[in-house]
Design a protein around this motif. Structure first.
Motif, PDB file in Angstrom:
ATOM      1  N   ASP A 282      63.650   8.918  -0.746  1.00 50.06           N
ATOM      2  CA  ASP A 282      63.137   9.827  -1.767  1.00 50.06           C
ATOM      3  C   ASP A 282      63.738  11.225  -1.625  1.00 50.06           C
ATOM      4  N   LEU A 283      63.840  11.708  -0.401  1.00 51.68           N
ATOM      5  CA  LEU A 283      64.443  13.026  -0.178  1.00 51.68           C
ATOM      6  C   LEU A 283      65.878  13.059  -0.694  1.00 51.68           C
ATOM      7  N   VAL A 284      66.643  12.031  -0.365  1.00 53.19           N
ATOM      8  CA  VAL A 284      68.048  11.973  -0.790  1.00 53.19           C
ATOM      9  C   VAL A 284      68.147  11.828  -2.308  1.00 53.19           C
ATOM     10  N   ARG A 285      67.361  10.943  -2.875  1.00 46.79           N
ATOM     11  CA  ARG A 285      67.400  10.675  -4.320  1.00 46.79           C
ATOM     12  C   ARG A 285      67.016  11.916  -5.129  1.00 46.79           C
ATOM     13  N   ASN A 286      66.039  12.673  -4.658  1.00 46.43           N
ATOM     14  CA  ASN A 286      65.511  13.804  -5.422  1.00 46.43           C
ATOM     15  C   ASN A 286      66.192  15.142  -5.133  1.00 46.43           C
ATOM     16  N   GLN A 287      67.151  15.158  -4.233  1.00 41.12           N
ATOM     17  CA  GLN A 287      67.808  16.416  -3.875  1.00 41.12           C
ATOM     18  C   GLN A 287      68.807  16.834  -4.963  1.00 41.12           C
ATOM     19  N   PRO A 288      68.677  18.055  -5.495  1.00 37.08           N
ATOM     20  CA  PRO A 288      69.653  18.529  -6.488  1.00 37.08           C
ATOM     21  C   PRO A 288      71.061  18.553  -5.871  1.00 37.08           C
TER      22      PRO A 288
ATOM     23  N   THR B 117      67.880  14.899  17.204  1.00 36.57           N
ATOM     24  CA  THR B 117      68.654  15.592  16.176  1.00 36.57           C
ATOM     25  C   THR B 117      69.742  14.688  15.618  1.00 36.57           C
ATOM     26  N   TYR B 118      70.538  14.119  16.493  1.00 41.11           N
ATOM     27  CA  TYR B 118      71.626  13.255  16.039  1.00 41.11           C
ATOM     28  C   TYR B 118      71.085  11.971  15.408  1.00 41.11           C
ATOM     29  N   SER B 119      69.969  11.457  15.899  1.00 43.84           N
ATOM     30  CA  SER B 119      69.368  10.262  15.292  1.00 43.84           C
ATOM     31  C   SER B 119      69.005  10.534  13.837  1.00 43.84           C
ATOM     32  N   LEU B 120      68.344  11.663  13.584  1.00 43.32           N
ATOM     33  CA  LEU B 120      67.973  12.008  12.209  1.00 43.32           C
ATOM     34  C   LEU B 120      69.204  12.271  11.354  1.00 43.32           C
ATOM     35  N   ALA B 121      70.184  12.957  11.899  1.00 45.16           N
ATOM     36  CA  ALA B 121      71.404  13.229  11.136  1.00 45.16           C
ATOM     37  C   ALA B 121      72.105  11.927  10.762  1.00 45.16           C
ATOM     38  N   MET B 122      72.143  10.961  11.680  1.00 45.59           N
ATOM     39  CA  MET B 122      72.750   9.664  11.367  1.00 45.59           C
ATOM     40  C   MET B 122      72.019   9.001  10.203  1.00 45.59           C
ATOM     41  N   LEU B 123      70.680   8.982  10.274  1.00 43.00           N
ATOM     42  CA  LEU B 123      69.901   8.357   9.198  1.00 43.00           C
ATOM     43  C   LEU B 123      70.167   9.027   7.859  1.00 43.00           C
ATOM     44  N   PHE B 124      70.202  10.351   7.848  1.00 44.86           N
ATOM     45  CA  PHE B 124      70.451  11.058   6.595  1.00 44.86           C
ATOM     46  C   PHE B 124      71.850  10.765   6.064  1.00 44.86           C
TER      47      PHE B 124
END
Length: 166
Positions: A42-48, A66-73
């Motif tokens: 949802d965050l990715v889909r709704n980001q302008p 930090t790197y775990s979250l960055a990988m997922l994003f």
């Protein structure tokens, strides 16, 4: 107490001993599964498209979360076919932990918790272990920060303070 008052180096060592560095890549897999399947799409889909996603990891320790979250994003952005930026801010009060996170070099044992596909995409194998690839490293700004005294980052899409709450 007298020793701590007389010796600033001893006071620094005590402070370092009190920091709890309980972190690993994808620690608590169920949490990361929920993020990956429920929150991040949802965050990715709704980001302008003209604004990057901004994430802050407070209490980043040596950088694994930090790197775990960055990988997922990065995976979610790629899967969605979106052309949006990612800015990850990671802070910790311990300058040694931040220096280690900036270096982005982790022991071979991370292969036990990081999938082979993620190891291949986000790390390069070196003699001493696995190093974060430049693409992943470029998404993160590490900073020494005392969240009790320094101002927080602003205009954020997600804040993680899991390590801090330990």
């Amino acid at each position: 107490l007298d020793l701590l008052r007389r010796d600033a180096a001893e006071l620094d060592e005590l402070a370092k001993d009190l920091h709890i560095h309980v972190t690993s890549f994808f620690r608590d897999p169920k949490v990361f599964d929920v993020l990956e399947t429920t929150v991040l799409p949802d965050l990715v889909r709704n980001q302008p498209p003209d604004r990057p996603l901004r994430i802050w990891i407070a209490g980043c320790s040596t950088g694994e979360e930090t790197y775990s979250l960055a990988m997922l994003f990065l995976e979610q952005i790629s899967a969605a076919g979106r052309d949006i930026g990612l800015q990850v801010f990671a802070s910790d009060i311990d300058p040694d932990a931040v220096a280690s996170a900036r270096e982005g070099l982790y022991p071979e044992s991370i292969a036990e918790v990081v999938s082979p596909a993620r190891l291949a995409r986000f790390f390069t194998k070196e003699d001493r272990g696995y190093r974060v690839v430049p693409e992943l490293r470029a998404t993160v700004v590490f900073a020494v920060q005392d969240i009790l005294a320094d101002p927080p980052f602003s205009r954020l899409n997600l804040v993680s303070c899991r390590n801090l709450l330990i």
